[in-house]
Design an enzyme around this catalytic site. Structure first.
Site, PDB file in Angstrom:
ATOM      1  N   SER A   1       0.814  -1.201   0.000  1.00 29.66           N
ATOM      2  CA  SER A   1       0.000   0.000   0.000  1.00 29.66           C
ATOM      3  C   SER A   1       0.859   1.267   0.000  1.00 29.66           C
ATOM      4  O   SER A   1       1.573   1.535  -0.947  1.00 29.66           O
ATOM      5  CB  SER A   1      -0.961  -0.028   1.191  1.00 29.66           C
ATOM      6  OG  SER A   1      -2.013   0.889   1.015  1.00 29.66           O
TER       7      SER A   1
ATOM      8  N   ASP B   1      10.689   5.957  -9.681  1.00 29.75           N
ATOM      9  CA  ASP B   1      10.347   6.623 -10.944  1.00 29.75           C
ATOM     10  C   ASP B   1      11.114   7.921 -11.122  1.00 29.75           C
ATOM     11  O   ASP B   1      11.471   8.292 -12.252  1.00 29.75           O
ATOM     12  CB  ASP B   1       8.842   6.894 -11.003  1.00 29.75           C
ATOM     13  CG  ASP B   1       8.034   5.612 -11.161  1.00 29.75           C
ATOM     14  OD1 ASP B   1       8.616   4.594 -11.570  1.00 29.75           O
ATOM     15  OD2 ASP B   1       6.822   5.626 -10.857  1.00 29.75           O
TER      16      ASP B   1
ATOM     17  N   LYS C   1      -0.407  -4.406  -3.244  1.00 27.54           N
ATOM     18  CA  LYS C   1      -1.715  -3.925  -2.784  1.00 27.54           C
ATOM     19  C   LYS C   1      -1.867  -2.483  -3.251  1.00 27.54           C
ATOM     20  O   LYS C   1      -1.468  -1.550  -2.570  1.00 27.54           O
ATOM     21  CB  LYS C   1      -1.803  -4.044  -1.262  1.00 27.54           C
ATOM     22  CG  LYS C   1      -3.213  -4.056  -0.703  1.00 27.54           C
ATOM     23  CD  LYS C   1      -3.735  -2.664  -0.487  1.00 27.54           C
ATOM     24  CE  LYS C   1      -5.090  -2.684   0.213  1.00 27.54           C
ATOM     25  NZ  LYS C   1      -5.673  -1.337   0.348  1.00 27.54           N
TER      26      LYS C   1
END
Length: 283
Positions: free
Chosen positions: A53, A64, A79
């Protein structure tokens, strides 16, 4: 979610961190609004198969942006969905109040997406450097759940890549994998994984008292052997972050817990490897 966005923003200037989309394609971007970078040095993020999560959102964003090196298991939990609880009693007619409480219904209402357009759902985050993991052959992760939502993608956002300090993932990988090959702790984990795989692949299990005792002895021996290998490394010092003790009085029990925690950190092979990666990065 808010914490993940705020923590990510400590390591780069303002920009997007995560995207959210619901079933009717309502799209929202959560961004760090603070233009200040609070730490500009090398960053390593440790993850494993239980990282889920918000922790996946943080790791994915830093990856990224090329702001951090992610180290750990083959993938995180995966998740990448948002749930909402619906109180069923609120939908019940007053004349049927005798049936209360009906409980709640958990509904999946949204899915998280990375700023590169991918998703942490199902796939998780794949680390830049993968380390041997004791849970390799266990069924861990969203992909192992019944009726898990599949991975998909949306539009890529515009975001700047981190430039300084510069580093080469390929060089960091090469140095890490060489150390792992020579590390007795990781060798032991690899050998144990092969043994676990052999046991899991067995199609027949002998259910006798003797076999159960033998399995327990084998497991106990593994734990003892592992404890003998995992010893504190004096080259790595772990210390408590300084705080005002007058504001947080510490009992003897708290002190014992803290010392045990710090001692466990000194024995942690994953933290030690993370430090070595940071040293390679800085060099």
């Amino acid at each position: 979610l808010t914490d993940a966005v705020n923590i990510a923003g400590l390591f780069f200037d303002q920009g997007p961190v995560v995207q959210v989309k619901d079933r009717v394609n309502f799209h929202k971007v959560y961004s760090d609004q603070d233009p200040k970078t609070y730490f500009e040095g090398p960053v390593v993020v440790l993850v494993n198969g239980f990282s889920a999560s918000a922790s996946e959102i943080l790791a994915a964003a830093l990856q990224d942006y090329s702001r951090a090196v992610i180290i750990g298991s083959k993938h995180t939990f995966g998740k990448g969905t948002v749930q909402s609880l619906m109180d069923l009693d609120r939908a019940l007619h007053p004349r049927l109040s005798e049936y209360k409480p009906l409980g709640s219904l958990k509904l999946t209402i949204q899915k998280f997406y990375r700023i590169n357009g991918g998703t942490t759902q199902y796939l998780g985050v794949e680390p830049d450097i993968i380390l041997p993991d004791s849970f390799t052959f266990y069924d861990i992760g969203e992909r192992k759940q019944d009726y898990a939502l599949p991975a998909d993608s949306i539009d890529v956002l515009s975001y700047p890549q981190w430039k300084l300090p510069n580093f080469s993932i390929a060089n960091l990988k090469e140095g890490s994998y060489k150390r792992i090959e020579d590390n007795e702790k990781f060798k032991f984990i690899q050998n144990r994984n092969e043994e676990i795989k052999r046991i899991r692949d067995e199609s027949k299990i002998v259910l006798t008292f003797e076999s159960v005792i033998s399995d327990r002895e084998t497991s106990r021996k593994y734990n003892d052997d592992f404890s003998n290998i995992i010893t504190p490394n004096e080259n790595y010092q772990a210390r408590q972050i300084i705080y005002h003790k007058s504001d947080f009085p510490e009992s003897d029990a708290d002190k014992d817990k803290r010392e045990k925690w710090l001692n466990d950190l000194r024995k942690d092979a994953y933290i030690q490897e993370a430090i070595e990666v940071l040293k390679d990065w800085k060099s």
